[in-house]
Scaffold this motif. Structure first.
Motif, short mmCIF file in Angstrom:
data_model
loop_
_atom_site.label_atom_id
_atom_site.label_comp_id
_atom_site.label_asym_id
_atom_site.label_seq_id
_atom_site.Cartn_x
_atom_site.Cartn_y
_atom_site.Cartn_z
N PHE A 70 0.79 -1.11 0.13
CA PHE A 70 -0.04 -0.04 0.03
C PHE A 70 0.75 1.37 0.33
CE2 PHE A 70 -2.55 -3.14 2.31
CZ PHE A 70 -3.49 -3.31 1.48
N SER A 71 2.12 1.21 0.27
CA SER A 71 2.73 2.54 0.33
C SER A 71 2.92 3.26 -1.03
CB SER A 71 4.14 2.40 0.92
OG SER A 71 4.71 1.58 0.08
N GLN A 72 3.08 2.72 -2.15
CA GLN A 72 3.06 3.09 -3.48
C GLN A 72 1.74 3.55 -4.04
OE1 GLN A 72 6.08 3.61 -4.45
NE2 GLN A 72 6.64 2.71 -2.78
N ASP A 74 -1.19 5.92 -4.37
CA ASP A 74 -1.55 7.48 -3.99
C ASP A 74 -2.77 7.63 -3.07
OD1 ASP A 74 -0.70 8.44 -7.38
OD2 ASP A 74 0.48 8.13 -5.62
N ASP A 75 -2.56 8.71 -2.28
CA ASP A 75 -3.72 9.06 -1.20
C ASP A 75 -3.96 8.19 -0.19
OD1 ASP A 75 -5.78 9.84 -4.41
OD2 ASP A 75 -4.30 11.21 -3.21
N VAL A 76 -3.41 7.15 -0.05
CA VAL A 76 -3.47 6.45 1.20
C VAL A 76 -2.75 6.89 2.43
CG1 VAL A 76 -2.74 4.08 2.44
CG2 VAL A 76 -3.45 4.26 0.11
N TYR A 77 -3.83 7.03 3.38
CA TYR A 77 -3.14 7.93 4.92
C TYR A 77 -2.59 6.92 5.63
CZ TYR A 77 -2.78 10.91 8.73
OH TYR A 77 -2.28 11.61 9.72
N ALA A 78 -3.09 5.89 6.01
CA ALA A 78 -2.75 4.86 7.16
C ALA A 78 -3.32 3.43 6.47
CB ALA A 78 -3.33 5.28 8.31
N TYR A 79 -2.50 2.57 7.09
CA TYR A 79 -2.78 1.29 6.95
C TYR A 79 -2.29 0.45 7.89
CZ TYR A 79 2.07 1.78 4.90
OH TYR A 79 3.37 2.06 4.41
#
Length: 553
Positions: A70-72, A74-79
């Motif tokens: 998920f780090s790549q 876009d727009d993901v704030y937290a996982y």
């Protein structure tokens, strides 16, 4: 105009939904891949929740796994992965997240993806002390699902033990993710809404109403229809409403454009068209004047432009000759002269390149005999002092080192090859000096993707061992570090030996001395990468020596 605007805005709404669906679909696909992630299966299948050390180790492994997925995006704030005993992944002030409505929704869905609409973080996780604070994660929407790990071991499907708690995956986004998408695309004067199936506002033009329920009657009609356009009155204003439902989240995207805003744009459009027509007529008149004067001035301008380019070093310039008059003959002679100049410059450049390559090769060849002499001298001392006890292993190390240094191609090598050579060298020297020093490494993993000149560190570590530790019986330490910073690779060779005075450092770098290896290394770096890179030596008597090598990344 209203009908056309209605069609255009509807297309914008559909396109925005497609853009957001494509982003969120990646989240759905990546989260589904976690079900069969062998690493995560192993972590949770053997995890002991009561062991704090196990939890911290598992947190690192889980964080790395989530980062891969998920780090790549876009727009993901937290996982995160939530369990009743620990929250894996990025820390947030959530208290016990398993008591939240998000967690319950994931459990109820039993493995299906749940898109939980925008909520107030402080209310969802009962963090009242944050209500008056300016936190940038106040409003979030979240994708969540219960993970029941398994993987295919040959032909057997391995599943988590029944007594193991299944974690809940949560991927959180800021509400601003949808805001930025709509505010840049909808017509001026328009408003937008993104509504969950229960009419809860996921995002909208009115920031104060986010996470509240939108209660107008016409919204229920829109929810039942799913996708299309309407002309209705909202607060007494004739409004075009365009809407479309997301295929991923099921949320409804709505754009409301007042008809008066469209009509208000018509007058400036007429005024602008009239002004544009006048400007176009003026341009046409100027074009006629330009062509008439161009027949006289164009040949001179071409020649002046070509001469300016040649003066700046562009010898590829050729002037197109379209006439056979005096100007045509002049341009032909200029082209012929430029071809001769380009040929001479090219020949001169090739000669200089060959000279530089020969000089680099000559400097490289000086390294071999100098190093071989020192290595053979070390082996001689080892045989005398130790009665050939360690000779077998030293010969193996020396064989590897000779193979490395005797290659015909003296080009750049990978850092891993250089470090392997250094380890052989340190072994021989440690046997020779009876373990009087130790070596530590701190190398940034990214540096192993780059190449560097061969035998880059050897002169400096040799100087540390033979001179820095010549009065040391034990406790010597050589530290080799490497990192990348602002487009530059840095390597540092530091020791805790007796150090050198400023005059000695100056003599090594700038005067004629016995430090042939160091001078050759500096020369190779500068010839290969340019004068901006090289070696800096800092030392003081009794305080050790530190050598910093800089190379471009």
């Amino acid at each position: 105009m209203t009908e056309q605007a209605q069609k255009n805005v509807y297309e914008i709404v559909k396109k925005n939904n497609e853009i957001m669906d494509n982003k969120l679909r990646i989240i759905d696909q990546n989260s589904a891949a976690l079900f069969v992630d062998k690493d995560l299966f192993g972590v949770f299948n053997r995890l002991n929740p009561g062991n704090k050390a196990d939890l911290l180790s598992a947190d690192r492994q889980v964080s790395d796994a989530l980062r891969r997925y998920f780090s790549q995006v876009d727009d993901v704030y937290a996982y995160q992965l939530w369990t009743s005993y620990f929250t894996f992944g990025q820390p947030l002030p959530q208290g016990d997240p398993t008591r939240s409505a998000i967690y319950r929704a994931a459990e109820k869905a039993a493995g299906k993806m749940v898109w939980y609409p925008t909520y107030d973080f402080t209310e969802m996780f009962d963090q009242s002390y944050l209500e008056k604070g300016a936190i940038d994660f106040r409003y979030l929407f979240t994708a969540t699902r219960l993970l029941d790990f398994s993987y295919l071991n040959n032909t057997t499907l391995e599943k988590l033990n029944p007594g193991i708690e299944r974690p809940v995956l949560t991927i959180s986004f800021k509400a601003d993710t949808l805001t930025s998408l709509y505010e840049k695309s909808i017509p001026e004067g328009s408003r937008y809404l993104v509504l969950a199936p229960d009419n809860r506002i996921v995002a909208g033009s009115e920031k104060g109403k986010i996470a509240q329920v939108y209660s107008d009657d016409w919204v229920d009609q829109v929810q039942r229809t799913g996708s299309g356009t309407r002309r209705i009155k909202i607060d007494g204003v004739n409004t075009i409403v365009c809407f479309d439902r997301s295929q991923v989240t099921g949320w409804m995207s709505i754009v409301m454009t007042p008809e008066s805003a469209l009509a208000g744009n018509l007058i400036p459009l007429i005024r602008g068209s009239t002004t544009l027509l006048a400007v176009m007529l003026g341009i046409v008149a100027l074009i006629f004047a330009y062509f008439i004067s161009g027949k006289i001035t164009n040949p001179i301008k071409k020649l002046l432009g070509a001469m300016r380019s040649v003066g700046e070093g562009d010898f590829q310039t050729q002037v197109v000759v379209s006439t056979n008059d005096e100007f045509g003959i002049l341009l032909q002679r200029f082209n012929r002269m430029n071809d001769r100049i380009r040929l001479l410059v090219s020949e001169n450049y090739e000669i200089k390149l060959k000279e530089q390559e020969a000089e680099i090769q000559a400097l490289n060849m000086q390294m071999n005999p100098h190093f071989l002499y020192n290595t053979l001298n070390v082996m001689n001392w080892t045989a005398i002092e130790n009665g050939q006890k360690e000779l077998s292993k030293m010969l193996v190390c020396l064989s590897n080192m000779l193979h490395y240094t005797s290659r015909k191609d003296w080009g750049a090598v990978h850092l891993s090859e250089e470090m392997e050579w250094m380890k052989n060298y340190f072994y021989i020297m440690s046997v020779r000096f009876e373990e009087k020093f130790a070596v530590s490494y701190e190398i940034d993993a990214r540096l192993y993707d780059y190449k560097l000149p061969r035998l880059l560190f050897q002169p400096f570590v040799e100087n540390a061992i033979l001179h820095g530790f010549d009065q040391t019986e034990a406790g010597g330490l050589i530290r080799i570090r490497g990192w990348i910073e602002e487009g530059t690779r840095y390597f540092e060779v530091a020791d805790n030996g007796k150090g050198m005075s400023g005059d000695t450092v100056h003599a090594i770098l700038y005067r004629e001395s016995s430090s042939i290896g160091i001078k050759n290394t500096i020369a190779r770096i500068r010839m290969t990468y340019g004068e901006a890179y090289g070696v800096v030596i800092s030392s003081a008597i009794g305080d050790g020596t530190k050598v910093t090598i800089t190379l471009p990344a």
